[in-house]
Design a protein around this motif. Structure first.
Motif, PDB file in Angstrom:
ATOM      1  N   GLN A  11       4.060  11.378 -12.678  1.00  0.00           N
ATOM      2  CA  GLN A  11       4.754  10.912 -13.877  1.00  0.00           C
ATOM      3  C   GLN A  11       6.246  10.846 -13.587  1.00  0.00           C
ATOM      4  O   GLN A  11       6.853  11.825 -13.162  1.00  0.00           O
ATOM      5  CB  GLN A  11       4.481  11.841 -15.059  1.00  0.00           C
ATOM      6  CG  GLN A  11       5.079  11.340 -16.356  1.00  0.00           C
ATOM      7  CD  GLN A  11       4.705  12.197 -17.552  1.00  0.00           C
ATOM      8  OE1 GLN A  11       3.832  13.053 -17.468  1.00  0.00           O
ATOM      9  NE2 GLN A  11       5.370  11.960 -18.657  1.00  0.00           N
ATOM     10  N   GLU A  20       1.476   7.185 -29.646  1.00  0.00           N
ATOM     11  CA  GLU A  20       0.545   8.308 -29.545  1.00  0.00           C
ATOM     12  C   GLU A  20      -0.532   8.018 -28.501  1.00  0.00           C
ATOM     13  O   GLU A  20      -0.940   8.911 -27.760  1.00  0.00           O
ATOM     14  CB  GLU A  20      -0.095   8.572 -30.910  1.00  0.00           C
ATOM     15  CG  GLU A  20      -1.039   9.754 -30.929  1.00  0.00           C
ATOM     16  CD  GLU A  20      -0.357  11.099 -30.703  1.00  0.00           C
ATOM     17  OE1 GLU A  20      -1.050  12.028 -30.250  1.00  0.00           O
ATOM     18  OE2 GLU A  20       0.848  11.220 -30.962  1.00  0.00           O
ATOM     19  N   ARG A  23       0.848   8.777 -25.058  1.00  0.00           N
ATOM     20  CA  ARG A  23       0.970  10.218 -24.827  1.00  0.00           C
ATOM     21  C   ARG A  23      -0.398  10.839 -24.572  1.00  0.00           C
ATOM     22  O   ARG A  23      -0.545  11.701 -23.703  1.00  0.00           O
ATOM     23  CB  ARG A  23       1.659  10.886 -26.015  1.00  0.00           C
ATOM     24  CG  ARG A  23       3.138  10.537 -26.103  1.00  0.00           C
ATOM     25  CD  ARG A  23       3.886  11.478 -27.026  1.00  0.00           C
ATOM     26  NE  ARG A  23       3.377  11.451 -28.388  1.00  0.00           N
ATOM     27  CZ  ARG A  23       3.881  10.742 -29.382  1.00  0.00           C
ATOM     28  NH1 ARG A  23       4.930   9.983 -29.168  1.00  0.00           N
ATOM     29  NH2 ARG A  23       3.357  10.793 -30.580  1.00  0.00           N
ATOM     30  N   ARG A  24      -1.416  10.389 -25.295  1.00  0.00           N
ATOM     31  CA  ARG A  24      -2.769  10.910 -25.080  1.00  0.00           C
ATOM     32  C   ARG A  24      -3.315  10.486 -23.731  1.00  0.00           C
ATOM     33  O   ARG A  24      -4.046  11.238 -23.083  1.00  0.00           O
ATOM     34  CB  ARG A  24      -3.697  10.449 -26.193  1.00  0.00           C
ATOM     35  CG  ARG A  24      -3.452  11.160 -27.493  1.00  0.00           C
ATOM     36  CD  ARG A  24      -4.441  10.752 -28.534  1.00  0.00           C
ATOM     37  NE  ARG A  24      -4.154  11.430 -29.785  1.00  0.00           N
ATOM     38  CZ  ARG A  24      -4.920  11.336 -30.851  1.00  0.00           C
ATOM     39  NH1 ARG A  24      -6.018  10.606 -30.825  1.00  0.00           N
ATOM     40  NH2 ARG A  24      -4.594  11.976 -31.944  1.00  0.00           N
ATOM     41  N   LEU A  26      -1.506   9.972 -20.994  1.00  0.00           N
ATOM     42  CA  LEU A  26      -0.856  10.845 -20.010  1.00  0.00           C
ATOM     43  C   LEU A  26      -1.533  12.211 -19.988  1.00  0.00           C
ATOM     44  O   LEU A  26      -1.800  12.766 -18.919  1.00  0.00           O
ATOM     45  CB  LEU A  26       0.632  10.991 -20.330  1.00  0.00           C
ATOM     46  CG  LEU A  26       1.499   9.758 -20.103  1.00  0.00           C
ATOM     47  CD1 LEU A  26       2.886   9.974 -20.676  1.00  0.00           C
ATOM     48  CD2 LEU A  26       1.572   9.403 -18.639  1.00  0.00           C
ATOM     49  N   LYS A  27      -1.817  12.750 -21.168  1.00  0.00           N
ATOM     50  CA  LYS A  27      -2.470  14.057 -21.250  1.00  0.00           C
ATOM     51  C   LYS A  27      -3.878  13.988 -20.658  1.00  0.00           C
ATOM     52  O   LYS A  27      -4.318  14.904 -19.962  1.00  0.00           O
ATOM     53  CB  LYS A  27      -2.532  14.518 -22.706  1.00  0.00           C
ATOM     54  CG  LYS A  27      -3.038  15.921 -22.881  1.00  0.00           C
ATOM     55  CD  LYS A  27      -2.959  16.362 -24.328  1.00  0.00           C
ATOM     56  CE  LYS A  27      -3.469  17.787 -24.477  1.00  0.00           C
ATOM     57  NZ  LYS A  27      -3.425  18.236 -25.865  1.00  0.00           N
ATOM     58  N   GLY A  30      -3.962  14.349 -17.105  1.00  0.00           N
ATOM     59  CA  GLY A  30      -3.583  15.685 -16.644  1.00  0.00           C
ATOM     60  C   GLY A  30      -2.101  15.833 -16.392  1.00  0.00           C
ATOM     61  O   GLY A  30      -1.661  16.842 -15.840  1.00  0.00           O
ATOM     62  N   ARG A  32       1.717  16.513 -17.503  1.00  0.00           N
ATOM     63  CA  ARG A  32       2.304  17.315 -18.569  1.00  0.00           C
ATOM     64  C   ARG A  32       3.774  17.036 -18.785  1.00  0.00           C
ATOM     65  O   ARG A  32       4.371  17.576 -19.699  1.00  0.00           O
ATOM     66  CB  ARG A  32       2.102  18.798 -18.267  1.00  0.00           C
ATOM     67  CG  ARG A  32       0.631  19.157 -18.213  1.00  0.00           C
ATOM     68  CD  ARG A  32       0.434  20.604 -17.932  1.00  0.00           C
ATOM     69  NE  ARG A  32       1.135  20.967 -16.703  1.00  0.00           N
ATOM     70  CZ  ARG A  32       1.206  22.183 -16.211  1.00  0.00           C
ATOM     71  NH1 ARG A  32       0.634  23.168 -16.839  1.00  0.00           N
ATOM     72  NH2 ARG A  32       1.836  22.426 -15.085  1.00  0.00           N
ATOM     73  N   THR A  36       5.508  15.722 -12.696  1.00  0.00           N
ATOM     74  CA  THR A  36       4.241  16.394 -12.426  1.00  0.00           C
ATOM     75  C   THR A  36       3.326  15.410 -11.704  1.00  0.00           C
ATOM     76  O   THR A  36       3.410  14.208 -11.908  1.00  0.00           O
ATOM     77  CB  THR A  36       3.558  16.901 -13.710  1.00  0.00           C
ATOM     78  OG1 THR A  36       3.343  15.809 -14.596  1.00  0.00           O
ATOM     79  CG2 THR A  36       4.397  17.953 -14.400  1.00  0.00           C
TER      80      THR A  36
END
Length: 64
Positions: A11, A20, A23-24, A26-27, A30, A32, A36
């Motif tokens: 990232q 949103e 962002r989801r 990216l999460k 994995g 953060r 990362t």
């Protein structure tokens, strides 16, 4: 059996100010926060997720 390549995803940019869904994504990969790194399988599902946030990450193919 051949070793399947994997993808190293880093990232580079923050998810702040993004939708949103980004962002989801990216999460879900994995990640953060900026700088990362994760190693994921080179599958259509992961490639599709990376494509949605390609402007926020760098991708490198590595040997499994």
């Amino acid at each position: 059996m051949a070793i399947k390549p994997k993808l190293k995803v880093k990232q580079l940019r923050s998810g702040i100010g993004r939708t949103e869904a980004m962002r989801r994504t990216l999460k879900g990969l994995g990640l953060r926060g900026p700088h990362t790194e994760v190693v994921v399988a080179n599958t259509p599902a992961f490639r599709g997720a990376i494509k949605k946030v390609i402007h926020l990450v760098s991708v490198e193919e590595i040997d499994g």
